[in-house]
Design a protein around this motif. Structure first.
Motif, short mmCIF file in Angstrom:
data_model
loop_
_atom_site.label_atom_id
_atom_site.label_comp_id
_atom_site.label_asym_id
_atom_site.label_seq_id
_atom_site.Cartn_x
_atom_site.Cartn_y
_atom_site.Cartn_z
N UNK A 37 18.96 -9.84 39.21
CA UNK A 37 19.06 -11.03 40.07
C UNK A 37 17.67 -11.58 40.34
N UNK A 38 16.77 -10.70 40.67
CA UNK A 38 15.40 -11.15 40.95
C UNK A 38 14.74 -11.64 39.68
N UNK A 39 15.15 -11.07 38.57
CA UNK A 39 14.59 -11.51 37.30
C UNK A 39 14.97 -12.95 37.03
N UNK A 40 16.16 -13.32 37.47
CA UNK A 40 16.63 -14.69 37.29
C UNK A 40 16.18 -15.56 38.45
N UNK A 41 15.41 -14.99 39.33
CA UNK A 41 14.95 -15.76 40.49
C UNK A 41 14.16 -16.98 40.04
N UNK A 42 14.60 -18.16 40.46
CA UNK A 42 13.95 -19.40 40.05
C UNK A 42 12.62 -19.56 40.76
#
Length: 120
Positions: A48-53
């Motif tokens: 999720x954090x990896x996909x954090x914009x």
DNA sequence: CGTATGACGAGCC
DNA sequence: AGGCTCGCCATAC
């Protein structure tokens, strides 16, 4: 507009919880997953954090692994940035690059006003 | 719809 | 203490 239909995804929940993490404190991926009701979704939390914009107000740097160390060390630059941000908040790192979870770990219940967890 | 990925966690040697 | 493997979950393609 209630809009409705706005389904919150697992990612959004992660962001909201991490967003509540105060400065000078850290939380582990596993604990975030537990708070979200998925104690075994620790991997999804990291994802999720990896996909954090970019531009998000989510203190992603306050999220570390259960070992109290920074993950994705492969990213070098990113890991270095996280460590710097944490150090600026008062987080101390061990010679092995690990923090004292027993001292810096943040508990969402603290924000709820539940005594008992004294960070002392 | 099935496969693959990933900033994890715990167990085992 | 350190390194390796499996399992689990949620998205992307």
């Amino acid at each position: 507009m209630a809009g409705g239909g706005n389904r919150e995804t697992f990612y959004d929940r992660v962001y909201e919880l991490v967003r509540r993490c105060p400065p000078g404190r850290v939380i582990t991926y596993g604990h975030v997953a537990v708070e979200l009701g998925a104690p075994m979704a620790s991997r999804a939390v990291g994802y999720a954090l990896h996909n954090l914009p970019p531009g998000s107000d989510v203190p992603w740097w306050r999220v570390i692994n259960a070992s109290g160390a920074i993950s994705f060390k492969n990213r070098g630059a990113q890991a270095d940035l996280q460590r710097e941000l944490l150090e600026r908040e008062g987080i101390a790192f061990d010679l092995e690059g690990r923090t004292d979870l027993g001292r810096f770990r943040w508990w969402p219940q603290e924000d709820a006003g539940a005594p008992g967890t004294e960070p002392g």
